[in-house]
Design a protein around this motif. Structure first.
Motif, short mmCIF file in Angstrom:
data_model
loop_
_atom_site.label_atom_id
_atom_site.label_comp_id
_atom_site.label_asym_id
_atom_site.label_seq_id
_atom_site.Cartn_x
_atom_site.Cartn_y
_atom_site.Cartn_z
N ILE A 1 0.84 -1.21 0.00
CA ILE A 1 0.00 0.00 0.00
C ILE A 1 0.88 1.26 0.00
N LEU A 2 1.92 1.25 0.84
CA LEU A 2 2.79 2.44 0.92
C LEU A 2 3.54 2.66 -0.38
N LEU A 3 4.02 1.59 -0.99
CA LEU A 3 4.77 1.72 -2.25
C LEU A 3 3.88 2.33 -3.33
N LYS A 4 2.64 1.86 -3.37
CA LYS A 4 1.70 2.39 -4.37
C LYS A 4 1.44 3.87 -4.10
N ARG A 5 1.27 4.18 -2.82
CA ARG A 5 0.97 5.57 -2.43
C ARG A 5 2.07 6.52 -2.92
N TYR A 6 3.30 6.05 -2.91
CA TYR A 6 4.42 6.91 -3.32
C TYR A 6 4.95 6.57 -4.71
N ASN A 7 4.13 5.86 -5.48
CA ASN A 7 4.51 5.52 -6.87
C ASN A 7 5.83 4.78 -7.00
N ILE A 8 6.05 3.84 -6.12
CA ILE A 8 7.26 3.01 -6.22
C ILE A 8 6.79 1.60 -6.58
N ASN A 9 7.58 0.94 -7.40
CA ASN A 9 7.17 -0.39 -7.89
C ASN A 9 6.98 -1.40 -6.74
N SER A 10 5.87 -2.12 -6.78
CA SER A 10 5.62 -3.11 -5.73
C SER A 10 5.35 -4.49 -6.32
N SER A 11 5.42 -4.59 -7.66
CA SER A 11 5.00 -5.85 -8.30
C SER A 11 5.87 -7.02 -7.87
N ASP A 12 7.12 -6.75 -7.48
CA ASP A 12 7.98 -7.86 -7.06
C ASP A 12 7.58 -8.43 -5.69
N LEU A 13 6.66 -7.78 -5.00
CA LEU A 13 6.23 -8.30 -3.69
C LEU A 13 4.82 -8.88 -3.73
N THR A 14 4.02 -8.45 -4.67
CA THR A 14 2.61 -8.85 -4.66
C THR A 14 2.44 -10.37 -4.85
N LYS A 15 3.26 -10.95 -5.70
CA LYS A 15 3.13 -12.39 -5.96
C LYS A 15 3.42 -13.19 -4.67
N TYR A 16 4.46 -12.77 -3.99
CA TYR A 16 4.82 -13.49 -2.76
C TYR A 16 3.76 -13.29 -1.68
N ALA A 17 3.21 -12.08 -1.59
CA ALA A 17 2.18 -11.81 -0.58
C ALA A 17 0.97 -12.73 -0.79
N LYS A 18 0.62 -12.94 -2.06
CA LYS A 18 -0.53 -13.82 -2.36
C LYS A 18 -0.22 -15.26 -1.97
N LEU A 19 1.00 -15.68 -2.28
CA LEU A 19 1.42 -17.05 -1.93
C LEU A 19 1.41 -17.22 -0.41
N SER A 20 1.92 -16.25 0.29
CA SER A 20 2.02 -16.30 1.73
C SER A 20 0.63 -16.38 2.37
N GLU A 21 -0.31 -15.64 1.82
CA GLU A 21 -1.70 -15.64 2.28
C GLU A 21 -2.30 -17.06 2.20
N ILE A 22 -1.94 -17.77 1.16
CA ILE A 22 -2.45 -19.14 0.99
C ILE A 22 -1.71 -20.10 1.92
N GLN A 23 -0.40 -19.95 1.97
CA GLN A 23 0.41 -20.93 2.71
C GLN A 23 0.24 -20.83 4.23
N ILE A 24 -0.03 -19.64 4.71
CA ILE A 24 -0.12 -19.49 6.17
C ILE A 24 -1.29 -20.32 6.73
N ILE A 25 -2.29 -20.54 5.91
CA ILE A 25 -3.45 -21.35 6.34
C ILE A 25 -3.01 -22.80 6.64
N LYS A 26 -1.91 -23.21 6.03
CA LYS A 26 -1.42 -24.57 6.30
C LYS A 26 -0.97 -24.75 7.75
N LEU A 27 -0.77 -23.65 8.44
CA LEU A 27 -0.37 -23.76 9.86
C LEU A 27 -1.61 -23.90 10.76
N TYR A 28 -2.78 -23.88 10.13
CA TYR A 28 -4.03 -23.95 10.90
C TYR A 28 -4.39 -25.40 11.22
N ASP A 29 -4.65 -25.66 12.50
CA ASP A 29 -5.08 -26.99 12.95
C ASP A 29 -6.60 -26.91 13.14
N SER A 30 -7.34 -27.52 12.22
CA SER A 30 -8.80 -27.31 12.25
C SER A 30 -9.45 -28.04 13.43
#
Ligand code: GLC
Length: 420
Positions: A248-277
């Motif tokens: 969000i901050l990078l976008k706000r200041y017009n700095i490239n963030s595309s190199d982080l967005t892919k990993y953030a999406k992956l991390s969002e999915i993978q962190i659920i694997k630590l969930y014990d249902s």
């Protein structure tokens, strides 16, 4: 309350040195610590935004060329501390430790910027800060998740910030103590040893550290050969939140963030694997020994701070958290009181820590208003009664560890003065 606000500000100012702030003004921690500085900056932001930015900028001066921000910076080399800069023997321009700490500074910076007016001159500083923080987060992805699986590891319990938490008992039990180890602890001369980690813990902390040092803190090598490698829920939650906030901050200041967005999406999915249902809780994973760690630590609930996009899991976690210290006057014990490892006085194995309460409060604010307010009020009450100490006894609120503790004062200011 007005009186305590004054004392909180004074506590920070008394602990302030040249453009950075000590965690406490007694002899326990005579240097700059990474996540302490983040909380401290937030405290300053309520009365002196320049001090807040100075605190962060000074920490970033210690950033390594590869992007890592150390967990300790030794601006003053004439200090009595173990392990001091000669023992670590590293750092770039500033002597430092060779490990890091939770990168909560990113989300705290965003919170400061969202809540305060910024001048043009300050904005210039902020853009430099944001670029450095981006480099810091990229360092984690590159070196702490070399196979790009979506979750990052810590290589020393000190990196977590909850040094002797029972979460580390099993992996630490497997760490062999170096032969002929010699060192002298300073902490137990300042604080009652029953409130500090055991010698057998320190033997292992120092053995892991010596191994990192023997390998020249080489991040390429260490992920696979370190004596300790754990994927922790709390750390990954703070990291995922940091990724979201920096984008969000990078976008706000017009700095490239595309190199982080892919990993953030992956991390969002993978962190659920630590969930014990079955148990309805997130658990850490010991990468080194390929084993799940089922210790009920309050830091597992930092998942709420990650703001995962899964209402069902969030709801279940909140329900579970409501039972963690149900009906108790003082919350939250660092380890669940019915767990065999719980110790009333020993540091991260039972006592209440204000930063944990604050992180959980922040994570709950947009999910359960009345519960988050309860946490806020109970935390404020504890501080009103006992003042600004390092940690507190969960059973009776007794203050323990260092006194005049900076982050307890800083977070008090935020809890009391932040209206959002
Ligand atoms: C201890 C704590 C850590 C903190 C440091 C300075 O090592 O475990 O979280 O950053 O002290 O306060």
């Amino acid at each position: 309350m007005q009186e305590l606000i004054k004392i909180a500000k004074k506590t920070l100012l008394n602990n302030r040195r040249s453009n950075y702030t000590l965690p406490t003004n007694n002899k326990l921690y005579p240097a700059q610590w990474n996540w302490d500085s983040a909380f401290i900056a937030l405290g300053y932001s309520h009365f002196n935004i320049n001090f807040a930015l100075d605190e962060i900028s000074t920490l970033l001066k210690g950033q390594w060329k590869d992007g890592m921000i150390p967990h300790i910076l030794f601006h003053d080399k004439n200090i009595k501390y173990f392990p001091n800069h000669t023992v670590w023997d590293c750092g770039n321009k500033i002597a430092s430790s060779g490990i890091t700490q939770p990168p909560i500074i990113v989300s705290i910076l965003k919170q400061i910027l969202d809540n305060h007016k910024i001048s043009k001159i300050q904005e210039k500083k902020i853009i430099i800060i944001i670029k450095k923080l981006k480099k810091y987060l990229k360092w984690f992805i590159k070196f702490r998740d070399p196979k790009k699986k979506g979750l990052i590891s810590i290589l020393h319990p000190w990196e977590s910030g909850y040094d002797n938490s029972s979460i580390w008992d099993e992996p630490m039990g497997k760490v062999k103590v170096e032969k002929g180890l010699k060192y002298k602890r300073g902490d137990i001369k300042v604080v009652n040893p029953e409130q500090r980690p055991l010698n057998e813990d320190y033997d292992r902390y120092v053995s892991i550290k010596n191994h990192l040092k023997a390998n020249k803190y080489n991040p390429f090598k260490l992920y696979s050969i370190s004596k300790f490698n754990v994927i922790d829920v709390g750390f990954n939650s703070i990291f995922l939140r940091a990724l979201k906030d920096i984008i969000i901050l990078l976008k706000r200041y017009n700095i490239n963030s595309s190199d982080l967005t892919k990993y953030a999406k992956l991390s969002e999915i993978q962190i659920i694997k630590l969930y014990d249902s079955k148990k309805n809780i997130f658990y850490a994973y010991d990468v080194k020994n390929k084993k799940k760690i089922t210790v009920p630590s309050i830091t597992n609930y930092f998942i709420l701070y990650a703001d995962i996009n899964n209402d069902l899991i969030n709801k279940k976690i909140i329900k579970n958290l409501k039972n963690y210290n149900k009906g108790k006057k003082y919350i939250f014990s660092s380890i669940k009181p019915n767990h065999k490892s719980f110790e009333e006085k020993r540091y991260w194995r039972g006592p209440i820590w204000i930063n944990c309460n604050w992180i959980i409060y922040q994570g709950l604010k947009n999910k359960d208003k009345s519960f988050s307010n309860l946490i806020r009020n109970k935390t404020i009450n504890l501080l009103n009664k006992k003042g600004f100490h390092e940690y507190y006894n969960y059973k009776n609120g007794t203050a323990m560890g260092a006194y005049n503790f900076s982050w307890s004062a800083a977070l008090y200011l935020d809890l009391v003065l932040n209206k959002n």
